[in-house]
Design a protein around this motif. Structure first.
Motif, short mmCIF file in Angstrom:
data_model
loop_
_atom_site.label_atom_id
_atom_site.label_comp_id
_atom_site.label_asym_id
_atom_site.label_seq_id
_atom_site.Cartn_x
_atom_site.Cartn_y
_atom_site.Cartn_z
N ASP A 101 45.66 32.48 -43.98
CA ASP A 101 46.82 31.76 -43.44
C ASP A 101 46.94 31.94 -41.94
O ASP A 101 47.13 30.98 -41.20
CB ASP A 101 48.12 32.20 -44.15
N ASP A 104 46.39 37.42 -36.86
CA ASP A 104 47.40 38.08 -36.03
C ASP A 104 46.73 39.25 -35.30
O ASP A 104 46.07 39.04 -34.27
CB ASP A 104 48.56 38.51 -36.94
N THR A 105 46.82 40.46 -35.83
CA THR A 105 46.15 41.60 -35.17
C THR A 105 44.64 41.52 -35.38
O THR A 105 43.87 42.10 -34.62
CB THR A 105 46.63 42.95 -35.73
N GLY A 106 44.21 40.85 -36.44
CA GLY A 106 42.78 40.73 -36.76
C GLY A 106 42.31 41.78 -37.74
O GLY A 106 41.17 41.73 -38.21
N SER A 108 43.12 42.47 -40.94
CA SER A 108 42.79 42.01 -42.30
C SER A 108 41.46 41.29 -42.33
O SER A 108 40.60 41.58 -43.18
CB SER A 108 43.86 41.06 -42.84
N LYS A 132 47.73 33.54 -33.85
CA LYS A 132 48.70 34.01 -32.85
C LYS A 132 47.94 34.41 -31.61
O LYS A 132 46.89 35.03 -31.69
CB LYS A 132 49.49 35.21 -33.38
N PHE A 153 57.42 35.21 -35.86
CA PHE A 153 57.15 35.34 -37.29
C PHE A 153 57.40 34.00 -37.95
O PHE A 153 58.44 33.37 -37.74
CB PHE A 153 58.04 36.42 -37.92
N VAL A 154 56.40 33.56 -38.74
CA VAL A 154 56.51 32.24 -39.36
C VAL A 154 56.50 32.33 -40.87
O VAL A 154 55.99 33.29 -41.44
CB VAL A 154 55.36 31.31 -38.88
N ASP A 160 55.11 33.94 -46.22
CA ASP A 160 56.36 34.40 -46.81
C ASP A 160 57.24 35.19 -45.85
O ASP A 160 56.77 35.72 -44.84
CB ASP A 160 56.07 35.31 -48.00
P1 XMP Z 1 46.44 40.65 -39.28
O1 XMP Z 1 47.41 41.35 -38.38
O2 XMP Z 1 45.64 41.61 -40.11
O3 XMP Z 1 47.43 39.92 -40.23
O4 XMP Z 1 45.63 39.62 -38.54
C1 XMP Z 1 47.15 38.93 -41.05
C2 XMP Z 1 48.14 38.95 -42.16
O5 XMP Z 1 49.45 39.40 -41.74
C3 XMP Z 1 50.45 38.61 -42.28
N1 XMP Z 1 51.20 37.95 -41.17
C4 XMP Z 1 52.21 37.12 -41.34
N2 XMP Z 1 52.79 36.65 -42.46
N3 XMP Z 1 54.28 35.38 -41.16
C5 XMP Z 1 53.83 35.80 -42.37
O6 XMP Z 1 54.37 35.38 -43.39
C6 XMP Z 1 53.75 35.79 -39.99
O7 XMP Z 1 54.19 35.40 -38.90
C7 XMP Z 1 52.65 36.71 -40.10
N4 XMP Z 1 51.89 37.33 -39.18
C8 XMP Z 1 51.00 38.08 -39.87
C9 XMP Z 1 49.73 37.59 -43.15
O8 XMP Z 1 49.70 38.04 -44.47
C10 XMP Z 1 48.31 37.55 -42.63
O9 XMP Z 1 47.33 37.20 -43.57
#
Ligand code: XMP
Length: 190
Positions: A101, A104-106, A108, A132, A153-154, A160
């Motif tokens: 989806d 973000d931080t990368g 996952s 992001k 945050f979306v 969710d």
């Molecule tokens: P990383 O930080 O590992 O995060 O790149 C990826 C996972 O973090 C969750 N995430 C969000 N979920 N709204 C959400 O509902 C957000 O703005 C958001 N930012 C990060 C998400 O599960 C994503 O796969």
């Protein structure tokens, strides 16, 4: 909680998402032409995106799911990622497209990529609906990005807030007054 109470702005409408997803499908379909494609979707946020994406392909493909949990997703914590559900499909020598989806931080996606490399796929490409900007902690890049967003945050279209609102057909930003609750749990805007 009522949807209107938690939403700040609608960032992408159902129509805008539909248009962008079909553009992405076209590009990916071309890039993976004559390749044995396996799509691996990261649970749970990517499920709605995955459903729209794969239905756009006219070629044979397999898909499967991977589940990961991120804890302490902020700059101030170690950001531990653990595997919750592994894949059961065979990806050896296949072209893998990881679908998520949001990048973000990368952490996952870096974890998922490293994990999948063990199964010796031919190649791994990453496709995210949202990216992001300026929030990356781990060096990982997506090959296909739907939309870039600022560090807000979306929710909606699979994403969710407190495990709800994934069903919304559009993507919206959460009102800032709910950010403290997210920070307390170590997720959300840094
Ligand atoms: P990383 O930080 O590992 O995060 O790149 C990826 C996972 O973090 C969750 N995430 C969000 N979920 N709204 C959400 O509902 C957000 O703005 C958001 N930012 C990060 C998400 O599960 C994503 O796969």
């Amino acid at each position: 909680m009522a949807i209107a109470k938690i939403i700040k702005d609608v960032l992408f409408t159902e129509e805008q998402i539909k248009r962008r997803v079909s553009e992405m499908v076209k590009r990916i379909d071309e890039d993976f032409r004559s390749k044995d494609l396996v799509v691996i979707a990261v649970l749970k946020g990517s499920v709605v995106f995955l459903a729209d994406l794969v239905r756009g392909f006219t070629r044979p493909l397999a898909f499967d799911f991977i589940g990961v949990s991120s804890y302490g997703n902020s700059t101030s914590s170690p950001g531990l990622v653990t595997l919750e559900k592994g894949i059961t499909v065979d990806v050896a020598d296949k072209s893998v497209l990881v679908v998520d989806d949001i990048l973000d931080t990368g952490r996952s996606l870096c974890f998922v990529k490293t994990h999948l490399q063990r199964f010796k796929p031919r190649e791994i490409k990453i496709c995210v609906l949202l990216e992001k900007k300026g929030t990356r902690i781990v060096d990982v890049e997506a090959d296909y990005v739907g939309f870039e967003i600022p560090n807000v945050f979306v929710l909606g279209y699979g994403l969710d807030y407190e495990d709800r609102y994934r069903h919304l057909p559009y993507i919206a930003s959460l009102r800032e007054e709910y950010y403290n609750e997210l920070r307390r749990k170590g997720i959300g805007p840094i």
